[in-house]
Scaffold this motif. Sequence first.
Motif, PDB file in Angstrom:
ATOM      1  N   ARG A   1       0.821  -1.207   0.000  1.00 37.26           N
ATOM      2  CA  ARG A   1       0.000   0.000   0.000  1.00 37.26           C
ATOM      3  C   ARG A   1       0.853   1.254   0.000  1.00 37.26           C
ATOM      4  O   ARG A   1       0.490   2.269  -0.610  1.00 37.26           O
ATOM      5  N   HIS A   2       1.980   1.225   0.680  1.00 38.55           N
ATOM      6  CA  HIS A   2       2.879   2.380   0.673  1.00 38.55           C
ATOM      7  C   HIS A   2       3.489   2.577  -0.714  1.00 38.55           C
ATOM      8  O   HIS A   2       3.477   3.691  -1.257  1.00 38.55           O
TER       9      HIS A   2
ATOM     10  N   HIS B   1       1.285  16.600  12.418  1.00 30.17           N
ATOM     11  CA  HIS B   1       1.207  16.754  10.966  1.00 30.17           C
ATOM     12  C   HIS B   1       1.535  15.481  10.181  1.00 30.17           C
ATOM     13  O   HIS B   1       1.324  15.467   8.961  1.00 30.17           O
ATOM     14  N   TYR B   2       2.037  14.442  10.836  1.00 32.66           N
ATOM     15  CA  TYR B   2       2.500  13.253  10.116  1.00 32.66           C
ATOM     16  C   TYR B   2       1.889  11.994  10.722  1.00 32.66           C
ATOM     17  O   TYR B   2       1.848  11.835  11.949  1.00 32.66           O
TER      18      TYR B   2
ATOM     19  N   TYR C   1       8.318   8.105   9.722  1.00 37.36           N
ATOM     20  CA  TYR C   1       8.955   8.028   8.406  1.00 37.36           C
ATOM     21  C   TYR C   1       8.362   9.052   7.441  1.00 37.36           C
ATOM     22  O   TYR C   1       9.043   9.527   6.532  1.00 37.36           O
ATOM     23  N   ALA C   2       7.098   9.401   7.631  1.00 39.79           N
ATOM     24  CA  ALA C   2       6.461  10.378   6.746  1.00 39.79           C
ATOM     25  C   ALA C   2       7.149  11.729   6.793  1.00 39.79           C
ATOM     26  O   ALA C   2       7.016  12.538   5.867  1.00 39.79           O
ATOM     27  N   MET C   3       7.907  12.001   7.853  1.00 40.88           N
ATOM     28  CA  MET C   3       8.603  13.277   7.976  1.00 40.88           C
ATOM     29  C   MET C   3       9.785  13.393   7.032  1.00 40.88           C
ATOM     30  O   MET C   3      10.280  14.495   6.790  1.00 40.88           O
TER      31      MET C   3
ATOM     32  N   TRP D   1       7.497  13.038  -0.654  1.00 40.94           N
ATOM     33  CA  TRP D   1       7.084  11.808  -1.341  1.00 40.94           C
ATOM     34  C   TRP D   1       6.684  10.739  -0.332  1.00 40.94           C
ATOM     35  O   TRP D   1       5.700  10.028  -0.509  1.00 40.94           O
ATOM     36  N   GLU D   2       7.478  10.610   0.728  1.00 42.52           N
ATOM     37  CA  GLU D   2       7.194   9.586   1.726  1.00 42.52           C
ATOM     38  C   GLU D   2       5.974   9.955   2.557  1.00 42.52           C
ATOM     39  O   GLU D   2       5.205   9.069   2.965  1.00 42.52           O
ATOM     40  N   ASP D   3       5.786  11.226   2.800  1.00 38.84           N
ATOM     41  CA  ASP D   3       4.594  11.675   3.520  1.00 38.84           C
ATOM     42  C   ASP D   3       3.342  11.310   2.721  1.00 38.84           C
ATOM     43  O   ASP D   3       2.362  10.777   3.262  1.00 38.84           O
ATOM     44  N   PHE D   4       3.374  11.576   1.423  1.00 39.00           N
ATOM     45  CA  PHE D   4       2.235  11.240   0.576  1.00 39.00           C
ATOM     46  C   PHE D   4       2.003   9.735   0.565  1.00 39.00           C
ATOM     47  O   PHE D   4       0.854   9.268   0.720  1.00 39.00           O
TER      48      PHE D   4
END
Length: 361
Positions: free
Chosen positions: A190-191, A241-242, A246-248, A252-255
């Motif tokens: 999914r990621h 916000h995350y 890892y989204a930080m 691209w990784e946040d999305f």
Amino acid sequence: MKRFTCQSCGQPVFFENTRCNQCHAPLGYMPEAANLAALAAEAGGLYHPIGQNEEPRAFCANHAYDVCNWLAPALQPKGTFCFACQFNRVIPNLNILGNTERWRKLEFAKHRLVYTILRLRLPVKNRQQDPQEGLVFDFLDDPPQGWPPIMTGHNNGVITIATKEADDAYREHMRVEMGEYYRTLLGHFRHEIGHYYWNVLIRDGGRLEQCRAMFGDDRADYQSALQKHYASAAPDNWREHYVSHYAMSHPWEDFAETWAHYFHIVSTLETALSYDMTIGPMVDGKPVLTHRNDPYLHMPFDDIIEAWLPLTYAVNSLNRSMGLADFYPFVLTAGVRAKLRFIHDVVREVQQTADQPFGLL
């Protein structure tokens, strides 16, 4: 995931089942109808869905390896790949002990991913349709010692999944070492598909500026951002916000992390509603949210969140009662919900215009 029933005997059956445990009818998944069908065998290795006005079908070529229960398109010759398996480019080396079982686990996760893509009516192209950036999966074993290990990732439509991620012990070791709350094969799929859809729906879909306003400027150097991320301690307020630490690391990784959570949410909500679980508010003793509110296609975003939060509270509590880790160990703060809403709005917009591989979903 929908709830399925054997058309031959009425026994509940599950998405990955190949045979009904009660009447022993063979089962095959029909992606164009989103239905797991009980089958009657016919001559020539073909099967007819019981009680349905359908042409005889053959199983996907990968059914021979006991890794796929999907049916190939009608009137296609035996040995054809199903919709999900057409995206495979490299499978694990089956001469390596244990790799057949690892491949089976990878396919189970991948088929659930493709189920969600189809249920959401998202556009997807294979390598024949788009030779440069069409979707393809490489399931790769680590090379001999002395060479860099295989890393799970995405590059212009190529999703690489390290075969070793199908080993529960390895995956749990990496989860602890990386300080992650959650690490599953399905989560990887999914990621990584989030990166694919960033290319398709954001970069190539005319939504770059809106996405940058929400997730940050993707033009920031990716490798430098990762190095800085791993070298720095997370601020105390990062959850505002995350959805994950890892989204930080980079927009691209946040999305991709947020995209994965949107898939987690709509898929799990469909399962809960399919089993008639009462979730969310009640009016006059009746649930406001019912199985008629399809989270994939019709449920408004506010209703999705209103249903999701009490469901996670309940199931997290059930897990704790069994001494297990939380089912959903994440906090959906206002900042995270805003990002999820952005993805929801993009998906709903695309659903109105995208050409669909199957018209009945």
